[in-house]
Design a protein around this motif. Structure first.
Motif, PDB file in Angstrom:
ATOM      1  N   LEU A 171      -5.105  -3.596   2.976  1.00  0.00           N
ATOM      2  CA  LEU A 171      -6.023  -3.457   3.902  1.00  0.00           C
ATOM      3  C   LEU A 171      -7.441  -4.010   3.622  1.00  0.00           C
ATOM      4  O   LEU A 171      -8.271  -3.899   4.496  1.00  0.00           O
ATOM      5  N   HIS A 210      -2.065  -0.783  -0.489  1.00  0.00           N
ATOM      6  CA  HIS A 210      -3.236  -0.451  -0.440  1.00  0.00           C
ATOM      7  C   HIS A 210      -3.988  -1.788  -0.414  1.00  0.00           C
ATOM      8  O   HIS A 210      -5.268  -1.989   0.548  1.00  0.00           O
ATOM      9  N   ASP A 253       4.527   2.235   9.263  1.00  0.00           N
ATOM     10  CA  ASP A 253       4.796   0.940   9.452  1.00  0.00           C
ATOM     11  C   ASP A 253       4.607   0.236   8.063  1.00  0.00           C
ATOM     12  O   ASP A 253       5.619  -0.661   7.888  1.00  0.00           O
ATOM     13  N   MET A 254       3.981   0.588   7.134  1.00  0.00           N
ATOM     14  CA  MET A 254       4.054   0.108   5.740  1.00  0.00           C
ATOM     15  C   MET A 254       5.154   0.351   5.157  1.00  0.00           C
ATOM     16  O   MET A 254       6.020  -0.380   4.503  1.00  0.00           O
ATOM     17  N   HIS A 270      -7.484 -11.601   7.499  1.00  0.00           N
ATOM     18  CA  HIS A 270      -7.647 -10.137   7.879  1.00  0.00           C
ATOM     19  C   HIS A 270      -9.152  -9.870   7.620  1.00  0.00           C
ATOM     20  O   HIS A 270      -9.571  -9.683   6.499  1.00  0.00           O
ATOM     21  N   GLY A 286      -4.339  -9.856  10.815  1.00  0.00           N
ATOM     22  CA  GLY A 286      -3.834  -8.671  10.258  1.00  0.00           C
ATOM     23  C   GLY A 286      -3.350  -8.600   8.941  1.00  0.00           C
ATOM     24  O   GLY A 286      -3.143  -9.780   8.560  1.00  0.00           O
ATOM     25  N   TYR A 330       0.104  -6.866   8.281  1.00  0.00           N
ATOM     26  CA  TYR A 330       1.462  -6.488   8.273  1.00  0.00           C
ATOM     27  C   TYR A 330       2.615  -7.506   8.066  1.00  0.00           C
ATOM     28  O   TYR A 330       3.406  -7.395   7.263  1.00  0.00           O
ATOM     29  N   PRO A 388       0.811   7.379   0.943  1.00  0.00           N
ATOM     30  CA  PRO A 388      -0.263   7.598   2.043  1.00  0.00           C
ATOM     31  C   PRO A 388      -1.630   8.224   1.097  1.00  0.00           C
ATOM     32  O   PRO A 388      -1.255   9.013   0.267  1.00  0.00           O
ATOM     33  N   GLY A 406       2.162   6.230  12.470  1.00  0.00           N
ATOM     34  CA  GLY A 406       0.988   5.308  12.269  1.00  0.00           C
ATOM     35  C   GLY A 406       1.167   4.207  10.991  1.00  0.00           C
ATOM     36  O   GLY A 406       2.265   3.790  10.823  1.00  0.00           O
ATOM     37  N   MET A 407       0.137   3.845  10.597  1.00  0.00           N
ATOM     38  CA  MET A 407       0.135   2.970   9.543  1.00  0.00           C
ATOM     39  C   MET A 407       1.013   3.318   8.298  1.00  0.00           C
ATOM     40  O   MET A 407       1.797   2.263   7.696  1.00  0.00           O
ATOM     41  N   ASP A 408       1.166   4.434   7.935  1.00  0.00           N
ATOM     42  CA  ASP A 408       1.975   4.953   6.854  1.00  0.00           C
ATOM     43  C   ASP A 408       3.374   4.539   7.276  1.00  0.00           C
ATOM     44  O   ASP A 408       3.992   4.136   6.213  1.00  0.00           O
TER      45      ASP A 408
END
Length: 459
Positions: A279, A276, A370-371, A294, A305, A307, A338, A366-368
């Motif tokens: 971000l 987290h 991908d992480m 970022h 970004g 990632y 998440p 989505g992001m969840d």
């Protein structure tokens, strides 16, 4: 055959087994009267019936234990101080002797499953362990619905055993387990300490100030087991934004955070957790050079970004641990957890759900996704990279992303503060839809953690 022991002739129930081919012997006992019409047939039938049924009985009660009677369900108003399934486990822990059992545990995929109702409830409540961060103590803060406490994760392929605090202490006798990372690592750590404290009192033996329990260590004297938390929201070296400094974080991706790295030689199992904080606005450096940033308006840096930065941070961490440790360590990375915000974070009903999502109701995307994917891939890459050193450095991903995604009901929400609606519902109320109530769904992470540790030790 079965024959009476010479010293037990007065006890008709005492027997001694002797070899006779494949066990084709007959008992000499007064259990059957001499005038029975078919004494030999009756004895043979009972004997072989018992031998045939025994494996099925063992299989049934090992993999499918009977649920507790409904009258044993924990009342909502009085959760247990000690609900350990085993209050007198043997030491050291006994390992299964049957290859079938071992292979079934090894092959189990805990990521696939569903949440099912559970009358047993948690091992602790909001007042029994004294280690819960105030913002996650939903029960003490007056959360009225306690149904979120009565669910358990049911994997598709196997049974997930209830967490056994005694078994955990046996595995960590004379050992040190450390949780390293962000507030999710601390959330998981406090869950573990609370569950273990149901059978053994923890002693707080170290703390570095009162800054949100960021650096602490507990000792369980009964087994000389230590559990620590190290605050390190990036795992690598980082300078966090502050009121008196820049409004962004600075990450040095080529080196780990030595606040935990310096103690690495004294750690037997390390549980990592990040996500987290990546971000947030940040500037990234590698080998003294700025790679980019970022969300850094006003700075003359390239937006790249987060990632690839997350991947680099995990890779640097796992490689450094592997390089520094040569005497054996378990490295477990808890995957991304998440959040469940629905609308604005400061409005009533930001995370209003009171039950888990059902099958197919919520997809991991989505992001969840991908992480999680980055973290799982880096663990696998590091495992392949260390090759023959796997007996000394054992790597595993504790994949909790999907099962956590299915629990929108497990967050503090407005109950991150005590009794937020005592004076009515205000126009604005701060919500926490990221962290987890304790007790709550995060306890399941530690259920799986114990099974992962057991499997790594067996290897």
């Amino acid at each position: 055959m079965l024959e009476k022991h010479k010293d037990d002739r007065k006890s008709p129930g005492a027997w001694r087994a002797t070899k006779d081919g494949f066990g084709n012997g007959t008992p000499t006992s007064s259990f059957f009267p001499k005038d029975h019409p078919f004494p030999f047939l009756t004895r043979k039938f009972l004997q072989w019936t018992f031998y045939l049924l025994l494996p099925f009985i063992v299989f049934r009660f090992y993999f499918y234990p009977s649920p507790p009677p409904s009258h044993l369900a924990i009342p909502l108003s009085s959760l247990p101080l000690n609900s350990s399934p085993s209050s007198s486990s043997s030491f050291p822990p006994q390992l299964p002797e049957e290859e079938g059992i071992l292979s079934k545990e090894t092959a189990c995929d805990y990521t696939q499953g569903k949440w099912v109702p559970d009358k047993m409830g948690p091992l602790y409540n909001g007042t029994t362990c004294g280690t819960i961060k105030d913002g996650q103590n939903c029960m003490s803060h007056g959360r009225p619905d306690l149904g979120f406490l009565y669910w358990r994760w049911q994997p598709q392929e196997c049974q997930l055993p209830r967490f056994d605090p005694n078994e955990f202490l046996q595995f960590f006798a004379d050992r040190h387990i450390a949780f390293v990372g962000d507030s999710m690592a601390r959330n998981q750590l406090e869950s573990l300490v609370c569950m273990v404290s149901s059978v053994s009192p923890p002693n707080l033996v170290y703390k570095n100030g009162d800054d949100d329990n960021k650096f602490r260590r507990w000792h369980f004297a009964s087994h000389n087991a230590s559990v620590s938390i190290y605050w390190s929201p990036f795992l690598v070296k980082g300078v966090e934004k502050s009121k008196n400094g820049p409004d962004h974080n600075e990450l040095y991706l080529d080196r780990i955070d030595e606040r935990w790295g310096k103690d690495l030689d004294g750690i037997d199992t390390i549980v990592l957790s990040i996500g987290h904080w990546f971000l947030h606005p940040a500037v990234y450096l590698d080998d003294g050079k700025v790679l980019g940033c970022h969300y850094c308006p006003g700075l003359n840096h390239t937006e790249i970004g987060f990632y690839d930065v997350l991947r680099k941070a995990v890779r640097t961490t796992l490689n450094t641990i592997s390089d520094r440790r040569g005497d054996g360590i378990d490295v477990i990375l808890t995957t991304f957890s998440p959040s469940h915000f629905e609308g604005d974070w400061d409005k009533f009903g930001a995370c209003p759900k009171t039950e888990p999502y059902g099958e197919g109701e919520k997809l991991l995307e989505g992001m969840d996704a991908d992480m999680r994917k980055i973290e799982v891939e880096e663990v696998e890459s590091a495992r392949l990279g260390i090759g023959g050193n796997q007996k000394k450095v054992r790597l595993e991903a504790l994949d909790v992303t999907r099962l956590s995604l299915m629990r929108p009901d497990g967050h503090p929400g407005p109950y991150m503060y005590p009794f937020p609606f005592a004076n009515g519902v205000g126009e604005r109320v701060q919500n926490d839809c990221v962290h987890w109530c304790l007790p709550g769904p995060v306890d399941t992470w530690n259920q799986i953690l114990l099974q992962v540790i057991k499997r790594l030790r067996r290897q």
